[in-house]
Design a protein around this motif. Structure first.
Motif, mmCIF file in Angstrom:
data_model
loop_
_atom_site.group_PDB
_atom_site.id
_atom_site.type_symbol
_atom_site.label_atom_id
_atom_site.label_comp_id
_atom_site.label_asym_id
_atom_site.label_seq_id
_atom_site.Cartn_x
_atom_site.Cartn_y
_atom_site.Cartn_z
ATOM 1 N N ILE A 53 0.870 -1.172 0.000
ATOM 2 C CA ILE A 53 0.000 0.000 0.000
ATOM 3 C C ILE A 53 0.908 1.223 0.000
ATOM 4 C CG2 ILE A 53 -1.811 1.284 1.199
ATOM 5 C CD1 ILE A 53 -2.809 -1.368 0.251
ATOM 6 N N ARG A 54 0.675 2.131 -0.936
ATOM 7 C CA ARG A 54 1.463 3.351 -1.028
ATOM 8 C C ARG A 54 0.598 4.576 -0.791
ATOM 9 N NH1 ARG A 54 6.593 3.089 -3.319
ATOM 10 N NH2 ARG A 54 7.179 1.020 -4.097
ATOM 11 N N PHE A 55 1.221 5.631 -0.313
ATOM 12 C CA PHE A 55 0.546 6.917 -0.147
ATOM 13 C C PHE A 55 0.659 7.701 -1.441
ATOM 14 C CE2 PHE A 55 0.512 11.435 1.077
ATOM 15 C CZ PHE A 55 -0.714 11.483 1.735
ATOM 16 N N ALA A 56 -0.428 8.308 -1.860
ATOM 17 C CA ALA A 56 -0.454 9.069 -3.103
ATOM 18 C C ALA A 56 -0.069 10.523 -2.831
ATOM 19 C CB ALA A 56 -1.838 8.996 -3.743
ATOM 20 N N LEU A 57 1.190 10.839 -3.056
ATOM 21 C CA LEU A 57 1.669 12.204 -2.844
ATOM 22 C C LEU A 57 1.135 13.149 -3.909
ATOM 23 C CD1 LEU A 57 5.419 11.416 -2.083
ATOM 24 C CD2 LEU A 57 3.791 12.383 -0.455
ATOM 25 N N ASN A 58 1.086 14.425 -3.569
ATOM 26 C CA ASN A 58 0.789 15.478 -4.529
ATOM 27 C C ASN A 58 2.081 16.187 -4.903
ATOM 28 O OD1 ASN A 58 -2.120 15.174 -4.375
ATOM 29 N ND2 ASN A 58 -1.987 16.117 -2.355
ATOM 30 N N ASP A 59 2.199 16.591 -6.158
ATOM 31 C CA ASP A 59 3.344 17.413 -6.552
ATOM 32 C C ASP A 59 3.352 18.683 -5.712
ATOM 33 O OD1 ASP A 59 4.582 15.919 -8.666
ATOM 34 O OD2 ASP A 59 2.869 16.401 -9.935
ATOM 35 N N GLU A 60 4.527 19.013 -5.178
ATOM 36 C CA GLU A 60 4.588 20.166 -4.279
ATOM 37 C C GLU A 60 6.020 20.664 -4.142
ATOM 38 O OE1 GLU A 60 3.292 21.252 0.349
ATOM 39 O OE2 GLU A 60 3.732 19.190 -0.218
ATOM 40 N N GLN A 61 6.172 21.977 -4.072
ATOM 41 C CA GLN A 61 7.415 22.583 -3.616
ATOM 42 C C GLN A 61 7.203 22.920 -2.146
ATOM 43 O OE1 GLN A 61 10.249 22.838 -5.142
ATOM 44 N NE2 GLN A 61 9.665 22.290 -7.235
ATOM 45 N N LEU A 63 17.715 24.159 11.841
ATOM 46 C CA LEU A 63 18.315 24.410 10.532
ATOM 47 C C LEU A 63 17.656 25.542 9.767
ATOM 48 C CD1 LEU A 63 18.687 20.666 9.454
ATOM 49 C CD2 LEU A 63 20.404 22.136 10.539
ATOM 50 N N GLY A 64 16.515 26.033 10.252
ATOM 51 C CA GLY A 64 15.839 27.134 9.577
ATOM 52 C C GLY A 64 14.922 26.657 8.460
ATOM 53 N N LEU A 65 14.625 27.548 7.529
ATOM 54 C CA LEU A 65 13.665 27.267 6.460
ATOM 55 C C LEU A 65 14.196 26.181 5.530
ATOM 56 C CD1 LEU A 65 10.936 28.118 5.232
ATOM 57 C CD2 LEU A 65 12.210 29.722 3.772
ATOM 58 N N GLN A 66 13.372 25.167 5.310
ATOM 59 C CA GLN A 66 13.744 24.039 4.457
ATOM 60 C C GLN A 66 12.871 24.028 3.205
ATOM 61 O OE1 GLN A 66 16.361 21.749 5.432
ATOM 62 N NE2 GLN A 66 16.616 23.549 6.747
ATOM 63 N N HIS A 67 13.481 23.605 2.113
ATOM 64 C CA HIS A 67 12.774 23.489 0.839
ATOM 65 C C HIS A 67 12.942 22.059 0.327
ATOM 66 C CE1 HIS A 67 12.527 27.954 0.404
ATOM 67 N NE2 HIS A 67 13.672 27.896 1.057
ATOM 68 N N HIS A 68 11.862 21.460 -0.102
ATOM 69 C CA HIS A 68 11.963 20.099 -0.617
ATOM 70 C C HIS A 68 10.903 19.892 -1.698
ATOM 71 C CE1 HIS A 68 13.377 15.905 -0.237
ATOM 72 N NE2 HIS A 68 12.151 15.599 -0.636
ATOM 73 N N ARG A 69 11.337 19.381 -2.830
ATOM 74 C CA ARG A 69 10.406 19.081 -3.910
ATOM 75 C C ARG A 69 9.813 17.691 -3.696
ATOM 76 N NH1 ARG A 69 11.855 17.774 -10.245
ATOM 77 N NH2 ARG A 69 9.702 17.520 -10.977
ATOM 78 N N VAL A 70 8.499 17.612 -3.733
ATOM 79 C CA VAL A 70 7.797 16.341 -3.619
ATOM 80 C C VAL A 70 7.229 15.996 -4.994
ATOM 81 C CG1 VAL A 70 5.910 15.090 -2.511
ATOM 82 C CG2 VAL A 70 7.199 16.803 -1.219
ATOM 83 N N ARG A 71 7.526 14.779 -5.452
ATOM 84 C CA ARG A 71 7.095 14.350 -6.778
ATOM 85 C C ARG A 71 6.045 13.258 -6.658
ATOM 86 N NH1 ARG A 71 12.823 12.636 -9.033
ATOM 87 N NH2 ARG A 71 12.673 11.548 -7.020
ATOM 88 N N ALA A 72 4.845 13.535 -7.146
ATOM 89 C CA ALA A 72 3.784 12.542 -7.116
ATOM 90 C C ALA A 72 4.197 11.310 -7.898
ATOM 91 C CB ALA A 72 2.502 13.138 -7.704
ATOM 92 N N GLU A 73 3.781 10.164 -7.428
ATOM 93 C CA GLU A 73 4.050 8.843 -7.983
ATOM 94 C C GLU A 73 5.505 8.420 -7.792
ATOM 95 O OE1 GLU A 73 3.475 6.031 -11.956
ATOM 96 O OE2 GLU A 73 3.023 8.172 -12.102
#
Length: 291
Positions: free
Chosen positions: A134-142, A150-160
């Protein structure tokens, strides 16, 4: 510094072996952060994978925490006793279209640049009757979020491509699901953990939101490395803590966290070391050497 009497933190080791020095550094950081905020500190055992867990490991971990004066403010939670809660969370996510069955192999996903050749996200009709993950369905997101150190973090999330496993084909529940469900259940407001888990945070944020829960604040401390620059871990054969040297171990852990403990602590007790550490704890003194 977080200033809240409602602070609830935790330390959640996996019982794949005894505690080592790197584990102690993380445990001590989470303990001191909680106590400095007049909060509660809990211990959770992440015993989700019995195939990798020696039967004596849980007892060794708890004995080491006790020897170093790190006592949970509530009864220890064992993930192996939480399967019903994880199952319910998965059923909820599937009913909301936020989780899906997948029996693509790791090799198949790698050969397809992370995409699912069976189009698992789009239709369960293509899923065979064989055991499925079973997998979680991520949404594309910055994704942007604030780390307490560490302060403000940025991470790209890629659906599928990045969709994390929630339950493995073998039936074992996965870390990304259990950690969120248990932090919600225990009312955890703040998580202090190693920076090797930093990149999982953006995915976990989406799981929190899918479960309509408020995420905790996160603080990621640098991991301790060996002479080869490898993270201290059971896989890299990090030596177990010597519980007979608890005062010296705490002294070393405080030094690794940039706290500059006086050498006089070495002649004292575990209780004296922790009392000094709570009075002098400074989150901002932690060295950011591994990021």
């Amino acid at each position: 510094m977080t200033n809240s009497r409602n602070y609830r933190g935790r330390f959640a080791p996996s019982p794949t072996g005894p505690l080592h020095f790197g584990s102690l550094v993380t445990a001590l950081a989470s303990y001191l952060e909680a106590k400095s905020c007049e909060g509660q500190w809990l211990v959770r055992i992440e015993d989700l994978d019995p195939l990798r867990e020696p039967p004596e490991a849980t007892g060794e971990i708890l004995n080491s925490l006790d020897a170093h004066g790190l006592f949970s403010d509530e009864p220890v939670l064992f993930q192996s006793r939480r399967h019903e809660a994880y199952h319910s969370a998965i059923e909820h996510l599937r009913s909301e279209g936020a989780a899906y069955r997948c029996n693509c192999s790791r090799k198949q996903l790698q050969a397809n640049n992370g995409r699912h050749p069976r189009h698992c996200r789009n239709s369960n009709a293509a899923i065979s009757n064989q055991p499925s993950a079973i997998r979680f369905a991520l949404n594309d997101e910055q994704c942007q979020w604030q780390d307490q150190l560490l302060g403000l973090q940025h991470h790209r999330v890629r659906a599928e491509i990045d969709d994390p496993v929630l339950r493995r084909k073998e039936g074992f529940f996965a870390y990304q699901l259990a950690v969120v469900v248990d932090d919600i259940e225990q009312g955890i407001t703040d998580v202090v953990r190693g920076s090797d888990l930093l990149d999982m945070t953006a995915q976990q944020l989406q799981i929190y939101h899918a479960l309509t829960a408020t995420p905790p604040r996160w603080l990621h401390v640098p991991v301790i490395v060996n002479e080869q620059g490898q993270k201290l871990s059971k896989q890299n054969r990090a030596p177990a803590l010597d519980n007979r040297s608890a005062v010296r171990n705490l002294f070393g852990a405080l030094g690794a966290l940039g706290q500059k403990p006086p050498k006089s602590l070495l002649a004292g007790s575990v209780e004296a070391s922790l009392e000094w550490a709570q009075m002098h704890w400074r989150r901002g003194a932690i060295h950011l050497t591994d990021r």
